[in-house]
Design an enzyme around this catalytic site. Sequence first.
Site, short mmCIF file in Angstrom:
data_model
loop_
_atom_site.label_atom_id
_atom_site.label_comp_id
_atom_site.label_asym_id
_atom_site.label_seq_id
_atom_site.Cartn_x
_atom_site.Cartn_y
_atom_site.Cartn_z
NE ARG A 135 -4.94 -3.97 2.86
CZ ARG A 135 -5.48 -4.23 1.67
NH1 ARG A 135 -5.94 -5.43 1.40
NH2 ARG A 135 -5.53 -3.28 0.75
CG HIS A 156 -5.60 -0.74 -4.00
ND1 HIS A 156 -4.76 -0.84 -2.90
CD2 HIS A 156 -5.90 -2.01 -4.34
CE1 HIS A 156 -4.58 -2.11 -2.60
NE2 HIS A 156 -5.26 -2.86 -3.46
CG HIS A 212 25.21 -1.81 -23.91
ND1 HIS A 212 23.95 -1.57 -23.44
CD2 HIS A 212 25.05 -2.28 -25.18
CE1 HIS A 212 23.06 -1.87 -24.37
NE2 HIS A 212 23.71 -2.31 -25.44
CG HIS A 220 -7.90 -2.91 4.92
ND1 HIS A 220 -8.22 -4.13 4.35
CD2 HIS A 220 -8.18 -1.98 3.98
CE1 HIS A 220 -8.65 -3.93 3.12
NE2 HIS A 220 -8.64 -2.64 2.86
C1 HCA Z 1 -8.86 -6.52 -0.24
C2 HCA Z 1 -9.16 -5.89 -1.58
C3 HCA Z 1 -8.45 -4.59 -1.82
C4 HCA Z 1 -9.03 -3.47 -0.96
C5 HCA Z 1 -8.48 -2.12 -1.24
C6 HCA Z 1 -8.98 -1.05 -0.30
C7 HCA Z 1 -8.64 -4.31 -3.33
O1 HCA Z 1 -7.90 -7.27 -0.15
O2 HCA Z 1 -9.58 -6.28 0.69
O3 HCA Z 1 -9.56 -1.35 0.74
O4 HCA Z 1 -8.76 0.13 -0.59
O5 HCA Z 1 -7.71 -4.54 -4.09
O6 HCA Z 1 -9.74 -3.93 -3.71
O7 HCA Z 1 -7.06 -4.72 -1.58
CU CU Z 2 -5.80 -4.90 -3.24
#
Ligand code: HCA
Ligand code: CU
Length: 390
Positions: free
Chosen positions: A10, A201, A296, A70
Amino acid sequence: MVRILDATLREGEQTPGVCFDPHIKLAIAQLLDEVGVDIIEGGHPAVAPEIKQVVKTLASKGLRATVSAHARSTESDLSLALECGVGFLGIFYCVSDERLSGVHRKDLGTAVEHITRAIRYAKQRSPDLVVRYTPEDTVRSAFRNVAEASVAAVQAGADVISVADTTGYMIPGTKNNMYDFIRRLRKAFDEAGVHPKLAVHCHNDRGLALVNALDAYRAGVDIIDACVLGLGERSGIVDLAQLLTVLKADFEEGSGWNLAKLPALYELVSKHSGVPVPVTFPVVGENAFTHCAGVHTQAAIQNPLHYQSLDPALVGREMKISLDHMSGMASVRYALEQAGIRGLDEELERAVLNRVKTIGRTGRTVGASELPYIVEWCRKQAGGSDGNAG
Ligand code: HCA
Ligand code: CU
């Protein structure tokens, strides 16, 4: 035990120019499953019918890992995701004041209503589904907005709240650090009487994604997102191999992980993403366990730990010695031994070393397969000069 969500299929496809064929996505997912990640984010089904098809196929493949989709918080996105039969659904919606007024043209109350409606809808249609809500750009949004939207999301049925450092903004040791953010959010949840799992994230814009993820781990998050090769928007997110290796080697996580599968996974993803693995990349890079300078190599040959803090066997690799202009006698002797070439006198060994250094000065290394030819050449030269002398 912390759980790992791999987002290569994704977030990784949001790397400019990266688009995996459907059969390659299945192969990547298979290897991710063998490595032992817990959740595989298969894609955003509303983006294209091909993506939906892949997510659906992955969800029915009988993987050990849970397959995730997602989705934005619209009914059409959610429907497409739910039709895939996934066990995990990630819904995102930004609640920063700037985004609410500038993009969504909504006040916080209306946004929260929208988010909770989406979560209730998903849970109604699929009660066993694990739903994650991400207030996108979590860490730069007003904390009270994040807390209010997240508490409402949990009350509407969300199981996981993900803290997204969407722009790689957090810096350990400053007031914007991930550890304090996670602790503060957990406290807000406790005070509101909700107890979701927490995910993190981390984007890598400042090169701090892994450090921030470890900061979140220290604060007790339940799920950490990562991508093979650290792929993703801009500078990508946490690199999967680095994350798993540190967690396993230094934090006793991942008793069920098979990190020896990582090199094959990286080779596959690199080939089909067109993103090369930098030679200096930790864990999976060509040079990650290769010693070069004479000092090394001499020490590493006796005990690799003199110049290694990770065991290459953990990731199915071996220590290597590079033969080039930096080499010394110990390197040549080790390489000869490895190649099964024995019985050279010291003069011949020195001639081989000189040859190796000469080649090295042209800016390349001598590979194992080349070494026997160098030995043969040097032997002939020695024999020739003997002959002339006689
Ligand atoms: C995106 C943004 C995302 C979402 C992360 C998530 C981010 O590309 O939609 O849905 O948990 O970095 O905030 O990747
Ligand atoms: Cu992201």
